[in-house]
Design a protein around this motif. Sequence first.
Motif, PDB file in Angstrom:
ATOM      1  N   VAL A 174       0.915  -1.035   0.045  1.00 47.95           N
ATOM      2  CA  VAL A 174       0.132   0.001   0.235  1.00 47.95           C
ATOM      3  C   VAL A 174       0.815   1.292  -0.139  1.00 47.95           C
ATOM      4  N   LEU A 175       1.846   1.275   0.817  1.00 40.08           N
ATOM      5  CA  LEU A 175       2.817   2.303   0.829  1.00 40.08           C
ATOM      6  C   LEU A 175       3.601   2.663  -0.474  1.00 40.08           C
ATOM      7  N   ALA A 176       3.664   1.636  -1.307  1.00 39.82           N
ATOM      8  CA  ALA A 176       4.360   1.821  -2.696  1.00 39.82           C
ATOM      9  C   ALA A 176       3.171   2.645  -3.793  1.00 39.82           C
ATOM     10  N   GLN A 177       2.138   2.692  -3.342  1.00 46.39           N
ATOM     11  CA  GLN A 177       1.174   3.168  -4.241  1.00 46.39           C
ATOM     12  C   GLN A 177       1.173   4.528  -4.569  1.00 46.39           C
ATOM     13  N   PRO A 178       1.036   5.397  -5.750  1.00 44.24           N
ATOM     14  CA  PRO A 178       1.210   6.707  -5.972  1.00 44.24           C
ATOM     15  C   PRO A 178       0.629   7.525  -5.063  1.00 44.24           C
ATOM     16  N   MET A 179      -0.483   7.466  -4.658  1.00 45.24           N
ATOM     17  CA  MET A 179      -1.334   8.414  -3.796  1.00 45.24           C
ATOM     18  C   MET A 179      -0.534   8.560  -2.339  1.00 45.24           C
ATOM     19  N   MET A 180       0.272   7.431  -2.050  1.00 46.50           N
ATOM     20  CA  MET A 180       0.864   7.368  -0.784  1.00 46.50           C
ATOM     21  C   MET A 180       2.182   8.359  -0.721  1.00 46.50           C
ATOM     22  N   GLN A 181       2.746   8.428  -1.752  1.00 46.46           N
ATOM     23  CA  GLN A 181       4.127   8.996  -1.818  1.00 46.46           C
ATOM     24  C   GLN A 181       4.178  10.487  -1.115  1.00 46.46           C
ATOM     25  N   GLY A 182       5.132  10.682  -0.226  1.00 46.71           N
ATOM     26  CA  GLY A 182       5.214  12.197   0.625  1.00 46.71           C
ATOM     27  C   GLY A 182       4.211  12.011   1.788  1.00 46.71           C
ATOM     28  N   LYS A 183       3.382  11.092   2.034  1.00 49.51           N
ATOM     29  CA  LYS A 183       2.244  11.088   3.007  1.00 49.51           C
ATOM     30  C   LYS A 183       2.961  10.735   4.524  1.00 49.51           C
ATOM     31  N   ARG A 184       2.474  11.249   5.493  1.00 51.03           N
ATOM     32  CA  ARG A 184       2.703  10.933   6.908  1.00 51.03           C
ATOM     33  C   ARG A 184       1.739  10.098   7.245  1.00 51.03           C
ATOM     34  N   VAL A 185       1.951   8.518   7.234  1.00 48.34           N
ATOM     35  CA  VAL A 185       1.173   7.495   7.655  1.00 48.34           C
ATOM     36  C   VAL A 185       1.037   7.145   8.933  1.00 48.34           C
ATOM     37  N   LEU A 186      -0.539   6.631   9.365  1.00 43.97           N
ATOM     38  CA  LEU A 186      -0.756   5.899  10.591  1.00 43.97           C
ATOM     39  C   LEU A 186      -1.590   4.781  10.163  1.00 43.97           C
ATOM     40  N   MET A 187      -1.128   3.716  10.794  1.00 47.07           N
ATOM     41  CA  MET A 187      -1.561   2.196  10.693  1.00 47.07           C
ATOM     42  C   MET A 187      -2.677   2.015  11.890  1.00 47.07           C
ATOM     43  N   VAL A 188      -3.928   1.731  11.653  1.00 43.87           N
ATOM     44  CA  VAL A 188      -4.726   1.345  12.614  1.00 43.87           C
ATOM     45  C   VAL A 188      -5.212  -0.131  12.465  1.00 43.87           C
ATOM     46  N   GLY A 189      -5.157  -0.749  13.426  1.00 41.97           N
ATOM     47  CA  GLY A 189      -5.503  -1.998  13.838  1.00 41.97           C
ATOM     48  C   GLY A 189      -5.900  -2.520  15.087  1.00 41.97           C
ATOM     49  N   ASP A 190      -6.571  -3.913  15.188  1.00 43.98           N
ATOM     50  CA  ASP A 190      -6.651  -4.442  16.524  1.00 43.98           C
ATOM     51  C   ASP A 190      -5.759  -5.484  16.947  1.00 43.98           C
ATOM     52  N   ARG A 191      -4.964  -6.193  16.118  1.00 46.95           N
ATOM     53  CA  ARG A 191      -4.280  -7.148  16.765  1.00 46.95           C
ATOM     54  C   ARG A 191      -2.594  -6.953  16.772  1.00 46.95           C
ATOM     55  N   ASN A 192      -1.650  -7.868  17.080  1.00 46.60           N
ATOM     56  CA  ASN A 192      -0.425  -7.600  17.109  1.00 46.60           C
ATOM     57  C   ASN A 192       0.201  -7.847  15.538  1.00 46.60           C
ATOM     58  N   ASP A 193      -0.575  -8.398  14.515  1.00 46.66           N
ATOM     59  CA  ASP A 193       0.083  -8.519  13.506  1.00 46.66           C
ATOM     60  C   ASP A 193      -0.037  -7.108  12.902  1.00 46.66           C
ATOM     61  N   ASP A 194      -1.079  -6.210  13.197  1.00 43.77           N
ATOM     62  CA  ASP A 194      -1.174  -4.952  12.708  1.00 43.77           C
ATOM     63  C   ASP A 194      -0.111  -4.101  13.393  1.00 43.77           C
TER      64      ASP A 194
END
Length: 217
Positions: free
Chosen positions: A149-169
């Motif tokens: 997902v981070l490699a997608q064009p719309m993600m370039q230069g973005k400050r990103v937060l990952m949201v999840g509920d398990r340790n895998d996330d």
Amino acid sequence: MLKYSAILFDVDGTLIDSAPGILHTLEEVFHTMGVDTTNVNLRRYLGPPLRKSFGEHFSDKAKIEEAAERYRASYHEKGSHECAVFPGVPEMLRRLKEAGLVLCTATSKPTRVVTPILEEQGLAEYFDFIGGASMDESRDTKTAVVRYVLAQPMMQGKRVLMVGDRNDDMRGAADCGLDAAGALYGYGSREELEPFHPVILAKDCADLADQILHMAE
């Protein structure tokens, strides 16, 4: 300025309560493949990749693949419809979208499996990109999905937060150098998430949106 400009969302246990369909499908597959699950807590398989879960019961790679294929066939027909959006999810996504954030999913479900579920539940319209696992093993961990997902064009230069509920996330976020937010209303627990030092631990969707929107650089 908001601290984050893009949010990656896990799906199962974060956006959608998919436990009934997943558990019913797991029970069916294990039963048809001769695995006694009487003393197995199937809820711990809510979230992690399928092959990882089946690998705890089958050592043979062909058996793991057979189990995954059986699961996906049955889940597509029945289990995928046995789910419900967590309270407040549409409102949360709408608030984040209106604030100008780029929204994507980063789920262990394959993209072609999760897309119709999000469409059926009325959530697909909020996402700029629906990122998921591949059907084969080429993109089969949360870390691999997040990187994709981070490699997608719309993600370039973005400050990103990952949201999840398990340790895998949490681990997927850490592996990719991202901050993480924990959804305490999902399938994990505070004890499971806290060791990864998430920047947010949210009790519900409104709380999650509030905290994201009040974090400034």
